[in-house]
Design a protein around this motif. Structure first.
Motif, PDB file in Angstrom:
ATOM      1  N   ARG A 174      11.542  -0.233  29.457  1.00 35.13           N
ATOM      2  CA  ARG A 174      12.936   0.081  29.821  1.00 35.13           C
ATOM      3  C   ARG A 174      13.926  -0.687  28.961  1.00 35.13           C
ATOM      4  NH1 ARG A 174      12.449   0.287  36.366  1.00 35.13           N
ATOM      5  NH2 ARG A 174      11.745   2.434  36.494  1.00 35.13           N
ATOM      6  N   ARG A 175      13.676  -1.978  28.772  1.00 34.67           N
ATOM      7  CA  ARG A 175      14.579  -2.789  27.950  1.00 34.67           C
ATOM      8  C   ARG A 175      14.552  -2.307  26.499  1.00 34.67           C
ATOM      9  NH1 ARG A 175      19.188  -4.954  27.057  1.00 34.67           N
ATOM     10  NH2 ARG A 175      19.134  -6.846  25.851  1.00 34.67           N
ATOM     11  N   ALA A 176      13.377  -1.980  26.009  1.00 37.41           N
ATOM     12  CA  ALA A 176      13.264  -1.458  24.641  1.00 37.41           C
ATOM     13  C   ALA A 176      14.053  -0.163  24.499  1.00 37.41           C
ATOM     14  CB  ALA A 176      11.805  -1.243  24.277  1.00 37.41           C
ATOM     15  N   SER A 177      14.055   0.651  25.529  1.00 34.76           N
ATOM     16  CA  SER A 177      14.816   1.903  25.518  1.00 34.76           C
ATOM     17  C   SER A 177      16.300   1.632  25.346  1.00 34.76           C
ATOM     18  CB  SER A 177      14.548   2.674  26.807  1.00 34.76           C
ATOM     19  OG  SER A 177      15.375   3.798  26.888  1.00 34.76           O
ATOM     20  N   GLN A 178      16.813   0.629  26.057  1.00 32.67           N
ATOM     21  CA  GLN A 178      18.233   0.270  25.948  1.00 32.67           C
ATOM     22  C   GLN A 178      18.567  -0.235  24.546  1.00 32.67           C
ATOM     23  OE1 GLN A 178      18.388  -2.642  29.038  1.00 32.67           O
ATOM     24  NE2 GLN A 178      18.716  -1.135  30.674  1.00 32.67           N
TER      25      GLN A 178
ATOM     26  N   ALA B 152      16.826   0.327  21.818  1.00 32.43           N
ATOM     27  CA  ALA B 152      16.608   1.425  20.867  1.00 32.43           C
ATOM     28  C   ALA B 152      17.834   2.319  20.774  1.00 32.43           C
ATOM     29  CB  ALA B 152      15.380   2.229  21.266  1.00 32.43           C
ATOM     30  N   SER B 153      18.467   2.570  21.894  1.00 32.61           N
ATOM     31  CA  SER B 153      19.665   3.410  21.901  1.00 32.61           C
ATOM     32  C   SER B 153      20.747   2.800  21.014  1.00 32.61           C
ATOM     33  CB  SER B 153      20.168   3.572  23.335  1.00 32.61           C
ATOM     34  OG  SER B 153      21.344   4.325  23.358  1.00 32.61           O
ATOM     35  N   LEU B 154      20.961   1.524  21.157  1.00 37.65           N
ATOM     36  CA  LEU B 154      21.959   0.828  20.336  1.00 37.65           C
ATOM     37  C   LEU B 154      21.570   0.880  18.864  1.00 37.65           C
ATOM     38  CD1 LEU B 154      24.380  -1.238  20.020  1.00 37.65           C
ATOM     39  CD2 LEU B 154      22.638  -2.999  20.285  1.00 37.65           C
ATOM     40  N   LEU B 155      20.307   0.610  18.572  1.00 37.67           N
ATOM     41  CA  LEU B 155      19.854   0.581  17.182  1.00 37.67           C
ATOM     42  C   LEU B 155      19.884   1.960  16.526  1.00 37.67           C
ATOM     43  CD1 LEU B 155      16.893  -1.926  17.545  1.00 37.67           C
ATOM     44  CD2 LEU B 155      19.127  -2.359  16.482  1.00 37.67           C
ATOM     45  N   ARG B 156      19.539   3.004  17.295  1.00 41.25           N
ATOM     46  CA  ARG B 156      19.586   4.367  16.739  1.00 41.25           C
ATOM     47  C   ARG B 156      21.017   4.754  16.396  1.00 41.25           C
ATOM     48  NH1 ARG B 156      15.991   5.613  20.968  1.00 41.25           N
ATOM     49  NH2 ARG B 156      17.764   6.451  22.100  1.00 41.25           N
ATOM     50  N   GLN B 157      21.981   4.366  17.244  1.00 42.96           N
ATOM     51  CA  GLN B 157      23.381   4.658  16.954  1.00 42.96           C
ATOM     52  C   GLN B 157      23.825   3.953  15.679  1.00 42.96           C
ATOM     53  OE1 GLN B 157      25.685   3.534  20.378  1.00 42.96           O
ATOM     54  NE2 GLN B 157      24.778   5.103  21.670  1.00 42.96           N
ATOM     55  N   ARG B 158      23.359   2.764  15.501  1.00 43.38           N
ATOM     56  CA  ARG B 158      23.782   1.939  14.372  1.00 43.38           C
ATOM     57  C   ARG B 158      23.092   2.323  13.056  1.00 43.38           C
ATOM     58  NH1 ARG B 158      27.440  -2.384  13.578  1.00 43.38           N
ATOM     59  NH2 ARG B 158      26.858  -3.250  11.582  1.00 43.38           N
ATOM     60  N   TYR B 159      21.746   2.531  13.121  1.00 47.31           N
ATOM     61  CA  TYR B 159      20.953   2.713  11.909  1.00 47.31           C
ATOM     62  C   TYR B 159      20.381   4.110  11.729  1.00 47.31           C
ATOM     63  CZ  TYR B 159      21.267  -2.319  11.981  1.00 47.31           C
ATOM     64  OH  TYR B 159      21.741  -3.589  12.018  1.00 47.31           O
ATOM     65  N   GLY B 160      20.491   4.959  12.723  1.00 46.28           N
ATOM     66  CA  GLY B 160      19.920   6.297  12.644  1.00 46.28           C
ATOM     67  C   GLY B 160      18.519   6.321  13.222  1.00 46.28           C
TER      68      GLY B 160
ATOM     69  N   ARG C 295       8.518   8.894  25.286  1.00 47.21           N
ATOM     70  CA  ARG C 295       9.424   9.671  26.125  1.00 47.21           C
ATOM     71  C   ARG C 295      10.507   8.788  26.749  1.00 47.21           C
ATOM     72  NH1 ARG C 295       6.156  10.985  29.677  1.00 47.21           N
ATOM     73  NH2 ARG C 295       6.962   9.843  31.431  1.00 47.21           N
ATOM     74  N   VAL C 296      10.115   7.680  27.355  1.00 47.30           N
ATOM     75  CA  VAL C 296      11.070   6.791  28.025  1.00 47.30           C
ATOM     76  C   VAL C 296      11.923   6.049  27.013  1.00 47.30           C
ATOM     77  CG1 VAL C 296      11.284   4.738  29.492  1.00 47.30           C
ATOM     78  CG2 VAL C 296       9.656   6.529  30.096  1.00 47.30           C
ATOM     79  N   GLY C 297      11.290   5.569  25.947  1.00 47.71           N
ATOM     80  CA  GLY C 297      12.016   4.805  24.946  1.00 47.71           C
ATOM     81  C   GLY C 297      12.861   5.645  24.023  1.00 47.71           C
ATOM     82  N   GLY C 298      12.505   6.918  23.901  1.00 49.72           N
ATOM     83  CA  GLY C 298      13.263   7.808  23.039  1.00 49.72           C
ATOM     84  C   GLY C 298      13.093   7.506  21.560  1.00 49.72           C
ATOM     85  N   LEU C 299      11.983   6.879  21.198  1.00 51.40           N
ATOM     86  CA  LEU C 299      11.738   6.583  19.802  1.00 51.40           C
ATOM     87  C   LEU C 299      10.251   6.724  19.517  1.00 51.40           C
ATOM     88  CD1 LEU C 299      11.890   2.767  19.158  1.00 51.40           C
ATOM     89  CD2 LEU C 299      12.057   3.707  21.409  1.00 51.40           C
ATOM     90  N   PRO C 300       9.915   7.034  18.278  1.00 57.07           N
ATOM     91  CA  PRO C 300       8.501   7.238  17.946  1.00 57.07           C
ATOM     92  C   PRO C 300       7.722   5.925  17.953  1.00 57.07           C
ATOM     93  CG  PRO C 300       9.818   7.276  15.956  1.00 57.07           C
ATOM     94  CD  PRO C 300      10.787   7.201  17.105  1.00 57.07           C
TER      95      PRO C 300
END
Length: 153
Positions: A47-51, A53-61, A85-90
Motif C-alpha cells: 500500500r505504501r509503495a502504491s502511494q 509510486a503514484s508520486l514518482l509516476r507523475q514526476r518521472y513517467g 494491480r494494487v501498486g499500479g506499476l510493473p
C-alpha cells in the motif's frame, strides 16, 4: 543533485539506496534513468509503495518507475499480480528469499552475485541487465573513459 551529476560523469551506472521516508529527495534525483521501489509481500508495504509510486509516476513517467520484490515467496498470499494491480506499476524483478546464502555472503564479504548456482544471484544479475538496457544474457565490458564503480551508494 551535484553529487549525482559528478558520479554519473565518472561511472556508467550509479545506484542510490534512498529512504522512502524522505520524499524531499525526489527533486534531487531528476536525472535518474529508472526508479525501483523495493518492497516485500506484506500488505502495508504494498500500500505504501502504491502511494509513493503514484508520486514518482507523475514526476518521472510510468516507464521509469517499477517495483522489485525482495524476499519473494511464490506461496505467499500476496503475489506478483497483486503487487502490480494494487501498486499500479510493473514488477521488474522478484528476488527470491535466500536468507541463509545472503547472510553467509555478507559475513565473508563476498558479493552474493559471485555465488554459483544461486537463484538470488541470478535474479540480481537479471535486474542489473534490465536496468542497464541489456539483453538477459548480454555481458557488457566497462567503458574505457569511465571508471568501474567500486561500490554502491
Amino acid at each position: 543533485r551535484q553529487l549525482l551529476d559528478r558520479l554519473s560523469s565518472q561511472y556508467d551506472y550509479v545506484v542510490l539506496d534512498m529512504p522512502r521516508s524522505d520524499l524531499g529527495l525526489v527533486d534531487s534525483i531528476e536525472p535518474v534513468a529508472a526508479v525501483c521501489l523495493v518492497l516485500n509481500q506484506e500488505l502495508p508495504t504494498v500500500r505504501r509503495a502504491s502511494q509513493i509510486a503514484s508520486l514518482l509516476r507523475q514526476r518521472y513517467g510510468k516507464d521509469r518507475v517499477g517495483a522489485v520484490v525482495s524476499r519473494y515467496d511464490a506461496r505467499a498470499d500476496i503475489g506478483q499480480d497483486d503487487i502490480e494491480r494494487v501498486g499500479g506499476l510493473p514488477v521488474w524483478a522478484v528476488l527470491p528469499s535466500d536468507y541463509r546464502r545472503a547472510v553467509a555472503a555478507a559475513n565473508v564479504g563476498r558479493p552474493i552475485v559471485a555465488e554459483p548456482n544461486s537463484r538470488l544471484a541470478s535474479a540480481i544479475q537479471d535486474l542489473s541487465r534490465k536496468l542497464a538496457g541489456m539483453a538477459p544474457d548480454e555481458v557488457k565490458e566497462p567503458a574505457k573513459a569511465k571508471r568501474r564503480a567500486g561500490g554502491i551508494l
